[in-house]
Design a protein around this motif. Structure first.
Motif, PDB file in Angstrom:
ATOM      1  N   ASP A  72      -3.672  -2.469  -2.723  1.00 15.92           N
ATOM      2  CA  ASP A  72      -4.441  -2.904  -1.564  1.00 15.92           C
ATOM      3  C   ASP A  72      -5.085  -4.226  -1.962  1.00 15.92           C
ATOM      4  O   ASP A  72      -5.986  -4.259  -2.804  1.00 15.92           O
TER       5      ASP A  72
ATOM      6  N   ASP B  31      -7.423  -3.198  -7.608  1.00 11.57           N
ATOM      7  CA  ASP B  31      -5.979  -3.107  -7.368  1.00 11.57           C
ATOM      8  C   ASP B  31      -5.274  -4.398  -7.757  1.00 11.57           C
ATOM      9  O   ASP B  31      -4.182  -4.383  -8.338  1.00 11.57           O
TER      10      ASP B  31
ATOM     11  N   ARG C  44       0.800  -1.225   0.000  1.00 13.74           N
ATOM     12  CA  ARG C  44       0.000   0.000   0.000  1.00 13.74           C
ATOM     13  C   ARG C  44       0.830   1.271   0.000  1.00 13.74           C
ATOM     14  O   ARG C  44       0.318   2.339  -0.285  1.00 13.74           O
TER      15      ARG C  44
ATOM     16  N   ARG D 214      -8.858  -4.993  -2.537  1.00 14.67           N
ATOM     17  CA  ARG D 214      -9.606  -4.324  -3.595  1.00 14.67           C
ATOM     18  C   ARG D 214      -9.401  -5.061  -4.925  1.00 14.67           C
ATOM     19  O   ARG D 214      -8.283  -5.093  -5.451  1.00 14.67           O
TER      20      ARG D 214
ATOM     21  N   THR E 190      -8.445  -8.431   4.422  1.00 15.12           N
ATOM     22  CA  THR E 190      -7.024  -8.432   4.088  1.00 15.12           C
ATOM     23  C   THR E 190      -6.459  -9.842   4.021  1.00 15.12           C
ATOM     24  O   THR E 190      -5.876 -10.250   3.012  1.00 15.12           O
TER      25      THR E 190
END
Length: 272
Positions: free
Chosen positions: A81, A87, A38, A84, A133
């Protein structure tokens, strides 16, 4: 590793800790590595530590940078990230555009979440952040890597998931982290089975007390199952990185399905 062709890896969570150590180990031994995380400044620090030629890919924006090809190893820093989907798609697109294929995903990004919070006090948003995550992020990255490895020529590749000692045995007040790490074991097994027809080998490394920012409190004392605080030993994170590289450089006909690497004297066998 095949000396005729530079192998290509993605390391998630590459800006610190185990991810940084693994990325540096791979870069220093001839791999080109996409560093995903990130914070681009931390990814650049990882590349610099390895002495690698670094480029920045447009993670989260659907594009890739144009790297200078002046020497190996090469590091592609992609702001990502993993929770997402956009991403993650951009990360894989950057790797394809830059390197043309993918040989290894080290699925390492993760978070412990709020420490020391009893089950009844854990906020749902905190639970969701850990799940997004550790589990959803690992799935998204593995799914995208799987697609790439299935479609590329030559077909195949390797995925290594970062489990944990907590994939086997929990610490007190770690319900979100432990639940996601147990789930990660199921993800590893399913991916390993489904990847067989396509030459995709999937394994898991379960790590205990590697010396990183996440474990810096352990020598001073951490909560044990009996309610007491006790110091715990840690091990050099470089030993974890070397294990990752060993797993990564096996021929695809061989696979370390599960490896446990831990500080020898930590409370795991007999924990609780």
């Amino acid at each position: 590793m095949n000396a005729m062709r530079t192998k290509i890896a993605i390391v998630t969570g590459a800006g610190s800790g185990i991810g940084r150590a693994a990325a540096v180990e791979l870069l220093r031994t001839g791999w080109s590595v996409a560093l995903a995380g990130r914070r681009e400044d931390k990814l650049a620090e990882t590349a610099a530590e390895a002495g690698a030629t670094a480029d920045t890919g447009a993670g989260g924006a659907g594009g890739a940078g144009t790297a200078a090809r002046a020497g190996a190893p090469e590091a592609l820093c992609v702001r990502t990230d993993v929770s997402r989907p956009g991403d993650v798609d951009a990360l894989l697109a950057a790797v394809r555009d830059r390197f043309g294929r993918l040989d290894l995903l080290f699925n390492n990004a993760g978070t412990f979440g709020p420490g020391g919070v009893p089950v009844e006090e854990l906020d749902y948003a905190a639970w969701r952040h850990v799940v997004d995550t550790n589990l959803n992020g690992a799935f998204l990255c593995a799914q995208a890597a799987y697609r790439q490895m299935k479609e590329q020529d030559p077909q195949g590749g390797r995925i290594i998931n970062n489990g944990s000692i907590s994939a086997h045995t929990p610490r007190p007040h770690s319900v979100a982290y432990t639940a996601t790490k147990h789930a990660l074991t199921g993800l590893t097994k399913s991916l390993s089975l489904d990847g067989r027809p396509y030459g995709i080998a999937v394994g898991q490394i379960d790590i205990g007390n590697a010396a990183t920012d996440m474990t810096e409190r352990m020598p001073a004392g951490v909560l044990q199952a009996n309610g007491q605080l006790a110091p715990e030993p840690v091990m050099d994170v470089a030993d974890v990185a070397r294990t990752v590289r060993h797993m990564a450089e096996l021929p695809l006909e061989a696979n370390v399905q599960f490896a446990t690497v831990m500080a020898t004297a930590m409370p795991y066998v007999g924990r609780g």
